[in-house]
Design a protein around this motif. Structure first.
Motif, PDB file in Angstrom:
ATOM      1  N   GLU A 475     -40.163 -44.618  31.348  1.00 32.24           N
ATOM      2  CA  GLU A 475     -41.326 -43.271  31.740  1.00 32.24           C
ATOM      3  C   GLU A 475     -42.260 -43.695  31.888  1.00 32.24           C
ATOM      4  O   GLU A 475     -42.581 -44.361  31.659  1.00 32.24           O
ATOM      5  CB  GLU A 475     -40.671 -41.981  30.686  1.00 32.24           C
ATOM      6  N   GLU A 477     -41.657 -41.087  35.273  1.00 31.13           N
ATOM      7  CA  GLU A 477     -40.555 -41.574  36.119  1.00 31.13           C
ATOM      8  C   GLU A 477     -41.094 -41.527  37.548  1.00 31.13           C
ATOM      9  O   GLU A 477     -40.719 -41.833  38.504  1.00 31.13           O
ATOM     10  CB  GLU A 477     -39.147 -40.581  35.612  1.00 31.13           C
ATOM     11  N   MET A 499     -36.325 -46.164  27.529  1.00 38.97           N
ATOM     12  CA  MET A 499     -35.285 -44.981  26.701  1.00 38.97           C
ATOM     13  C   MET A 499     -34.162 -46.355  26.256  1.00 38.97           C
ATOM     14  O   MET A 499     -34.495 -46.993  26.540  1.00 38.97           O
ATOM     15  CB  MET A 499     -34.815 -44.015  27.995  1.00 38.97           C
ATOM     16  N   ASN A 517     -28.456 -43.235  30.027  1.00 38.58           N
ATOM     17  CA  ASN A 517     -29.456 -43.519  29.082  1.00 38.58           C
ATOM     18  C   ASN A 517     -29.289 -42.540  27.801  1.00 38.58           C
ATOM     19  O   ASN A 517     -28.405 -41.250  28.346  1.00 38.58           O
ATOM     20  CB  ASN A 517     -30.871 -43.437  29.553  1.00 38.58           C
ATOM     21  N   TYR A 518     -30.040 -41.908  27.098  1.00 37.85           N
ATOM     22  CA  TYR A 518     -30.838 -41.709  25.799  1.00 37.85           C
ATOM     23  C   TYR A 518     -32.191 -41.323  25.548  1.00 37.85           C
ATOM     24  O   TYR A 518     -32.895 -42.442  25.370  1.00 37.85           O
ATOM     25  CB  TYR A 518     -29.328 -41.639  24.867  1.00 37.85           C
ATOM     26  N   ARG A 519     -32.606 -39.882  25.416  1.00 43.72           N
ATOM     27  CA  ARG A 519     -33.964 -39.521  25.127  1.00 43.72           C
ATOM     28  C   ARG A 519     -34.005 -40.049  23.616  1.00 43.72           C
ATOM     29  O   ARG A 519     -33.122 -40.427  23.043  1.00 43.72           O
ATOM     30  CB  ARG A 519     -33.768 -38.257  25.024  1.00 43.72           C
ATOM     31  N   SER A 522     -32.538 -39.227  20.126  1.00 42.80           N
ATOM     32  CA  SER A 522     -30.787 -38.431  20.220  1.00 42.80           C
ATOM     33  C   SER A 522     -30.662 -39.302  19.445  1.00 42.80           C
ATOM     34  O   SER A 522     -30.667 -40.527  19.033  1.00 42.80           O
ATOM     35  CB  SER A 522     -30.786 -38.305  21.999  1.00 42.80           C
ATOM     36  N   CYS A 542     -31.288 -43.034  17.997  1.00 46.80           N
ATOM     37  CA  CYS A 542     -32.644 -43.834  19.302  1.00 46.80           C
ATOM     38  C   CYS A 542     -33.737 -43.555  18.832  1.00 46.80           C
ATOM     39  O   CYS A 542     -34.407 -42.603  19.159  1.00 46.80           O
ATOM     40  CB  CYS A 542     -32.455 -43.071  20.819  1.00 46.80           C
TER      41      CYS A 542
END
Length: 750
Positions: A475, A477, A499, A517-519, A522, A542
């Motif tokens: 990001e 994005e 990310m 993908n994972y923020r 998370s 993450c």
């Protein structure tokens, strides 16, 4: 009275008589050599006598008698008469045998010269009272027989009546033939020709022996005009020319001369030479030459030089001191060099000169030195120095200098403009024309995890604007716009932050399904697949750096070991954890016989596994006994010993070994032996092997009387036995000696 008077008178007479005799001279008192005796025995006082010499002598003595003494008035001693020269004989000589003069009694002996013989009967002359006796001897020439030849030979010379020294020359009528023998013979002093009359034969030659060389492909015989091929040994060379077979042999004597080199001069321009006094050198030998000032050895151009004689007879450097001279400086851009450089060009000579167009003089005049004309170079080319253009590179590489009118291209380095090639020219003044300076640009921005919209260029002009977009998983994005400012820097850049991508955990599955993908921050859960640990679910997060925290890798476990012919203690499981230990035992008849411990290591492999290896079963050998006791099994390579029972062979202990194939090696069966045969009244002391044959004889008084042969058969039984039976009493009494009648045995084995 008259008698005494007479006696007195006689006395006086005797006295006077004796006195007269005292005045005489005697012949015997004349003592000279080589004289004839005088006539009277004595001479009176005052009397004179002439004394003559013996025959062959000349001289004279005249003597006078005075008071009994000889007085000489003339004295010419007697000497041998001389003879004239005895005379020379043509073709001969004479020799004086005694003394050095031709005098009475002297003999000369004549001899003929070589090739002549004495024709006279007497060869000597003697000097006599009247001169030489005999005539001068005569020497006649020795003669050789008449020469006779066949039609093929031509003889030239005195062939009919050859005298000593005459030479006869022979030639063949045919030019294709040659004389077989001597082509020239001479009449010897013995009256014989030096060789027999020759014949003619075909012209041939034989291969010669060549000192320091050898004939190539030698033939037993060479025909006329044939060529002889030969070679010389190392450091020798053949003489010039080609040997051909001809009438008188090889046209050229094939010889090998030693290869040498010669020093032509040892004085001209020479200061020193070593070794001194030597001018001829063999191959490999050297001479050191030191030249005087203003001389050198050319073309080496050295004052002192070691010159060595080569295999080809040439010097590697000619040992000659030549006067140092400078050559006309061609190819040095001197204008009309033959005009300026002529006449005296010896060492230290000076010359003025001019240079060609485009070149300039480096000195007012040129000087001849040992290194040639100085200064060097005489003419320097007018050139442009390499251009110094910041932030640019010359295309094709840069040189130190460039000639007039030469053109080169340069290109500004990346990040500078102009970006196209720039061409510049070296003018007649040695200066570059057409130079453009290189100005800085903005390099393509380095934004990690981003892509330039519309494609990226390596450089961008000042004030240009571009857009970029972060890659998936980063990001912001939305697209971002940035600008190249006047300092060549980008403004407005935002970094792309990562990310967390879906974690890649081998041999694991995400609980609830996996996303791309994972923020940040998370949390997800995963579980290892069967056969991997940990066996319980694992939670991971993450973090702010886009990395997963607390991941535990799924580690493989050890599968249950497969060990043939063994059993795991405590039961069998499908998998075992890392570092876990188990025990197993080999089945009966396999080794090792003790428990074995094995461990599952970090590579999920079992360590220290020992395979269960079959053992040798106890050997079955009928009619034998194992030394040291019997066991059910024996290890590989173990050795045991057994012994056959009594009455079986072999009788000594036998060693056998358990080999790698679990078989006993060296085993021998125990074979029955024959017991000593039972023969009444005989004593047997040992057992006997199968197939053994023995003899026995019955005791005196028993039959059969002759020896009996019996054999131990394969069943261990004796065959051919005959019992010993007693003889009749009479026979016993008659045939058995008195001393043997009390013996108890009826048979004796031997």
């Amino acid at each position: 009275m008259r008698v005494p008077v007479k006696l007195l008178g006689f006395g006086f007479w005797l006295f006077f008589l004796n006195c007269a005799r005292c005045q005489e001279c005697l012949r015997e008192d004349i003592k000279y050599d080589n004289i004839e005796p005088v006539a009277k025995a004595s001479y009176a006082d005052g009397e004179t006598v002439r004394v003559s010499c013996m025959t062959g002598y000349t001289g004279l003595y005249k003597l006078k008698c005075e008071k009994g003494k000889w007085k000489q008035s003339i004295e010419r001693p007697c000497a041998k008469k001389k003879c004239s020269h005895p005379g020379d004989t043509p073709n001969g000589d004479f020799e004086l045998k005694d003394g050095t003069e031709f005098v009475f009694g002297t003999m000369v002996v004549y001899t003929c010269k070589k090739g002549y013989e004495m024709a006279s009967r007497i060869n000597q002359r003697t000097c006599r009272d009247k001169g030489w006796d005999n005539a001068v001897p005569v020497c006649e020439a020795v003669r050789c027989p008449v020469i006779r030849t066949d039609g093929e030979v031509i003889a030239s010379g005195n062939t009919e009546e050859g005298n000593y020294g005459d030479v006869i020359h022979f030639e063949c009528v045919s030019s294709d033939k040659k004389i077989d023998g001597s082509s020239d013979i001479h009449c010897k002093e013995t009256g014989e020709w030096s060789d027999a009359d020759p014949k003619c034969k075909e012209i041939t030659c034989t291969a010669p022996v060549i000192s320091n060389g050898y004939v190539v492909e030698p033939l037993p015989e060479y025909q006329k005009d044939a060529i002889l091929k030969y070679r010389c040994n190392e450091r020798f060379k053949p003489r010039e020319g080609i040997p051909r077979c001809a009438k008188f042999g090889w046209t050229l004597n094939p010889e090998c001369d030693e290869v040498t080199c010669e020093v032509k001069s040892t004085t001209f321009g020479v200061q020193n030479i070593s070794p001194k006094g030597k001018t001829i050198f063999k191959v490999g030998e050297s001479v050191t030459l030191t030249c005087s000032y203003k001389y050198w050895i050319f073309p080496a151009k050295e004052t002192i030089k070691l010159c060595t004689c080569q295999d080809n007879g040439q010097w590697d450097y000619m040992p000659v001191c030549e006067e140092i001279r400078c050559e006309v400086p061609h190819d040095q851009h001197v204008y009309y060099p033959h005009y300026y450089f002529r006449g005296d060009m010896k060492l230290e000579a000076k010359k003025s000169y001019s240079c060609e167009s485009g070149y300039s003089k480096t000195a007012a005049e040129a000087t001849c030195t040992r290194d040639g004309w100085t200064p060097k170079p005489l003419c320097a080319e007018i050139m442009c120095a390499a251009p110094n253009i910041e932030n640019a590179e010359i295309v094709g590489g840069q040189r130190l200098n460039y000639r007039i009118n030469s053109r080169i291209n340069y290109k500004c380095r990346p990040g500078f403009e102009p970006q196209q090639l720039v061409q510049i020219t070296c003018d007649s003044q040695g200066q570059w024309t057409g130079i453009q300076q290189c100005r800085a640009m903005c390099a393509a921005p380095n934004i990690p995890n981003a892509d330039i919209v519309g494609g990226q260029q390596p450089y961008y002009r000042i004030n240009s604007t571009i857009q970029y977009k972060c890659r998936p998983g980063f990001e912001p994005e939305q697209p971002v716009q940035i600008t190249c400012d006047s300092q060549g820097q980008w403004t407005g850049i935002q970094q792309c932050r990562a990310m967390c991508v879906a974690p890649n955990i081998p041999n694991a599955d995400i609980v609830g399904g996996q996303r791309k993908n994972y923020r940040i921050n998370s949390r997800i859960k995963y579980k290892c697949r069967p056969g991997f640990e940990p066996e319980q679910p694992v939670n991971i997060t993450c973090d702010s750096q886009g990395q997963w925290m607390d991941i535990q890798q799924c580690t493989a476990m050890c599968a249950a070991p497969y060990i043939p012919n063994s059993e795991i203690l405590g039961g069998h499981k499908p998998n075992y954890k890392i570092n876990s230990t188990i025990q197993y035992k080999c089945s009966p008849g396999f080794e090792p016989e003790q428990l074995v411990h094995i461990t599952c290591d970090s590579q999920h492999q079992w360590t220290e596994i020992q395979q269960c290896t079959a053992m040798c079963a106890a050997p079955y050998i009928p009619n034998s006994e194992i030394v040291g006791g019997h066991r059910p099994n024996y290890k590989i390579n173990s050795a045991i010993q057994y012994k056959c029972s009594p009455g079986f062979e072999p009788e000594q202990p036998v060693n056998i070994t358990c080999d790698s194939q679990r078989h006993w090696t060296g085993q021998k069966n125990c074979t029955a032996m024959c017991a000593a045969p039972y023969i009444p009244n005989a004593e047997i002391v040992e057992n006997y092997r199968i197939n053994l044959t023995i003899k026995y004889r019955c005791s005196p008084g028993f039959e059969p009387e002759q020896p009996v042969q019996i054999t131990c058969d394969s069943q261990g039984q004796w065959t051919g036995i005959q019992q010993c039976t007693g003889l009749k009493a009479r026979q016993y009494d008659e045939n058995i000696p008195e001393s043997s009648r009390d013996v108890n045995e009826d048979a004796e084995i031997y």
